[in-house]
Scaffold this active site. Structure first.
Site, short mmCIF file in Angstrom:
data_model
loop_
_atom_site.label_atom_id
_atom_site.label_comp_id
_atom_site.label_asym_id
_atom_site.label_seq_id
_atom_site.Cartn_x
_atom_site.Cartn_y
_atom_site.Cartn_z
N HIS A 1 -8.11 -5.00 -0.89
CA HIS A 1 -6.84 -4.37 -0.57
C HIS A 1 -5.97 -5.25 0.32
O HIS A 1 -4.76 -5.09 0.36
CB HIS A 1 -7.08 -3.01 0.09
CG HIS A 1 -5.84 -2.18 0.21
ND1 HIS A 1 -5.03 -1.90 -0.86
CD2 HIS A 1 -5.26 -1.59 1.29
CE1 HIS A 1 -4.00 -1.16 -0.45
NE2 HIS A 1 -4.12 -0.97 0.85
N SER B 1 0.84 -1.19 0.00
CA SER B 1 0.00 0.00 0.00
C SER B 1 0.89 1.25 0.00
O SER B 1 1.69 1.42 -0.91
CB SER B 1 -0.96 -0.05 1.19
OG SER B 1 -1.96 0.93 1.08
#
Length: 709
Positions: free
Chosen positions: A683, A568
């Site tokens: 995610h 991320s």
């Protein structure tokens, strides 16, 4: 209940939109500017998440990587070992407490998606919970032909709104569930798939923030409306209660239904690190007159509990950035905060607050001092709060903390790099006496390992900590295979954690593992985070470089044996390290990353992070973003190591186009890249425990091939 970061989840960081599927690349471009971008970027087509050509590319890359990684004789053994760890019946699952009950989602080899189950506090706290299954997610998925992934609940009495995601994306469907009947409510509340959220105003009313159609989303792709939805009426007829700005991150309602008072609120986030609050008074929103640089943690009686990101000096009082404070709700509404503003806990320069849990009569504060855990307990006495400390093991971290607002029962877990997780309870009847509920067995032999904290000196002279776990007898001749994890953003603190997954496999195979506590995180409070915001982003990268150079200078490792990993925002860090200092690293694992910082704010939730990075559409801000944006700095003829890049097709937070485009551009310039894209998982990169085990086995095999073989 913790209100802070309700809107901008994730960061986690981490870190709330459209009913369109994740495949929709939501941008704010005109056709003309899109055409210009496509001309300048030959890999723009990889941003079409579910596009036929793009998915053919993904399939091809996955197959090529499998030939290298899956074929390694160590791969399957690693998968089997990690699955055994994650699916073991001897583990501690994060729990939530409510009304004297303990709730958890249990996953194992037979319950891949999980069992949502409940036990009474009395049996749970002595380590013998009498579990009762409420919902079997695997059976539900099979019956409905959906790959449901659990995304949490919001309960009121015996009714709950369950959040279910298809494949792990942030967007969820919400369905009303009856705890007594153990079934979904026929004709009950249900919303279409969307980011956003709902909360209970009363037993027959929800406050809803979802995609209500054109004009109801922010530029970040999150809902900006809050509507009141009465039972038995169509969702599209719900009454508008509040509407935030289209340029906000999002707006959402929350509720605090406590025995000592009820508060129904709305929070709107102008950006990721500011928030404005309203309370419903006679059903109408009335603004709380508070600075926007706060984190509203919840309510205790007639007090509102806040953390501060900046100094605050209302008339007659003052508090500093990083403090935990309280004030009367009436003063917050009336603009007279100075009358009752009270500091509950003021961290020193070496301390910061990691998390807060509100009980019935006490507030639990998980803090860190030089990145090591401290637990504080605050109690309301008269017009102020008393603060005491709970003894914890040295060099450890509190990795979860939850409290029952009705009974004061509290659970928290403590672990360190070499000490398995232990679950503790603070019972309402036992004061602050800690009782052990469960201790996990060791998952690896730590006898020959040592965990140390070191400090490196960054480019501007700042001392930056990092943890190093290494063999006691590691030769200091530069040959020790070493991996380091980094993040450095969104106030996220990287604290000690029992080695698992990649880190566990790595040390078992003779390597050293490090965790970097660079600026941009929350290790030393708001100032540590704010030091690397926007135009100062390079400081986070300088910190990581300084730690890397420090480890090499110590003699522990050297470039051919030194690898790094991050995901991320940490994936952005990996991209910056690739383009800024490829000479330091022999391997880079780059997960679900931001890479193209020229376009990040136009892709999915990207606009919500402009408070962290800046706005690339403003020339002055693009000037400093452009200096580190990895995609624009990939060049031919550099000593780039072969990277391992992974993402998820179902990631509707950080667009998979970032990872795809970087891989394509590197390969076009002749650099080899190993690429893995899970077709589900969101995610998190994985939708269930077997998928997590697979991804971490792939990462470990890659790192061993590059740094040890």
């Amino acid at each position: 209940m913790t209100i802070a970061r309700l809107l901008a989840a994730t960061a986690a960081a981490c870190l709330v939109a459209a009913c369109e599927p994740a495949a929709d690349t939501k941008t704010s471009e005109t056709p003309e500017t899109a055409a210009m971008t496509e001309a300048a970027d030959p890999y723009l087509w990889l941003e079409e998440v579910e596009g036929e050509k793009a998915l053919e590319w993904v399939t091809e890359k996955n197959a090529a990587s499998a030939k290298v990684l899956d074929a390694d004789p160590r791969y399957q053994a690693f998968v089997d070992e990690l699955k055994a760890d994650y699916e073991s019946p001897d583990k501690i699952t994060p729990a939530s407490l409510s009304h004297g009950k303990v709730y958890e989602l249990w996953q194992d080899d037979k319950n891949v998606r999980g069992l949502w189950r409940v036990a009474d506090w009395a049996s749970y706290k002595i380590g013998s919970p009498a579990w009762e299954t409420l919902l079997d997610l695997d059976a539900l998925a099979e019956a409905e032909h959906e790959n449901w992934v659990w995304k949490g609940k919001d309960c009121f009495g015996d009714r709950c709104i369950l959040n279910l995601s298809r494949g792990g994306s942030d967007a969820t469907v919400r369905r009303e569930f009856d705890l007594k009947a153990k079934s979904f409510v026929d004709g009950g509340f249900a919303t279409p798939e969307s980011k956003g959220g709902v909360t209970w105003e009363d037993a027959d009313t929800l406050l809803v923030s979802v995609d209500f159609g054109e004009g109801t989303l922010t530029t970040s792709g999150y809902p900006r409306q809050v509507r009141r939805w009465k039972r038995g009426t169509p969702l599209d007829s719900a009454e508008l209660v509040f509407e935030g700005s289209v340029d906000d991150v999002s707006s959402q309602a929350y509720s605090s239904h406590r025995l000592d008072g009820e508060h129904i609120g709305i929070v709107s986030a102008p950006d990721f690190f500011t928030e404005a609050h309203w309370l419903l008074v006679d059903g109408k929103p009335q603004e709380l007159k508070l600075p926007r640089t706060i984190g509203l943690q919840g309510y205790v009686g007639d007090w509102v509990i806040l953390t501060l990101r900046a100094d605050w000096s209302p008339e007659g009082a003052s508090a500093k950035a990083g403090d935990l404070v309280a004030l009367k709700v009436s003063d917050a509404l009336g603009g007279t905060a100075g009358n009752s503003l009270t500091t509950i806990f003021s961290p020193s320069e070496k301390e910061s607050i990691n998390s807060i849990a509100l009980g019935r009569d006490r507030i639990l504060v998980s803090a860190i001092e030089d990145v090591k855990a401290r637990l504080k307990v605050a109690r309301l006495e008269g017009d102020g709060f008393t603060l005491t400390s709970v003894d914890l093991p040295d060099n450890a971290a509190i990795t979860s903390l939850t409290s029952d607002e009705d009974t004061d029962a509290t659970l928290f877990t403590v672990e360190s790099f070499l000490m398995p997780t232990t679950l503790y309870a603070l019972d309402a009847a036992g004061g602050d006496t800690v009782a052990t509920v469960q201790s996990l067995p060791a998952r690896f032999d730590a006898e020959n390992l040592v965990a140390e904290q070191h400090f490196a000196t960054s480019k501007d002279g700042t001392k930056v900590p990092y943890f190093l776990i290494r063999p006691k007898d590691a030769p200091m001749d530069g040959t020790t295979p070493t991996l380091m994890f980094g993040y450095g953003g969104f106030e996220v603190s990287i604290t000690p954690q029992y080695l698992s997954g990649v880190s566990k496999l790595w040390v078992k195979n003779g390597g050293a593992f490090a965790f970097a506590n660079i600026r941009g995180g929350g290790e030393y409070g708001p100032a540590w985070h704010q030091a690397a915001l926007k135009e100062n982003r390079q400081r986070a990268y300088d910190d990581f470089i300084a730690i890397s150079e420090d480890m090499i200078a110590s003699g522990l490792t050297s470039t051919p044996h030194f690898g790094i990993q991050g995901r991320s925002n940490g994936g952005l860090l990996m991209g910056a390290m690739l383009t800024q200092r490829p000479d330091l690293f022999g391997a880079i694992i780059c997960g679900v990353p931001l890479i193209d910082m020229k376009r990040y704010n136009k892709l999915l939730a990207g606009a919500s992070w402009m408070g962290e990075y800046g706005n690339p559409d403003i020339p002055e801000e693009w000037d400093y973003i452009s200096k580190y944006s990895p995609y624009q700095h990939i060049e031919a003829g550099k000593p780039y190591p072969e990277m391992f890049v992974y993402t998820s097709t179902k990631d509707d937070r950080v667009h998979p186009g970032h990872a795809r485009k970087m891989t394509a551009k590197l390969e076009s310039l002749g650099y080899p890249v190993l690429y893995y894209e899970n077709m589900e998982g969101g995610h998190a990169g994985s939708a269930n425990l077997p998928q997590l085990a697979r991804r971490e086995a792939l990462q470990t095999v890659y790192a061993l091939q590059k740094l040890k073989d």
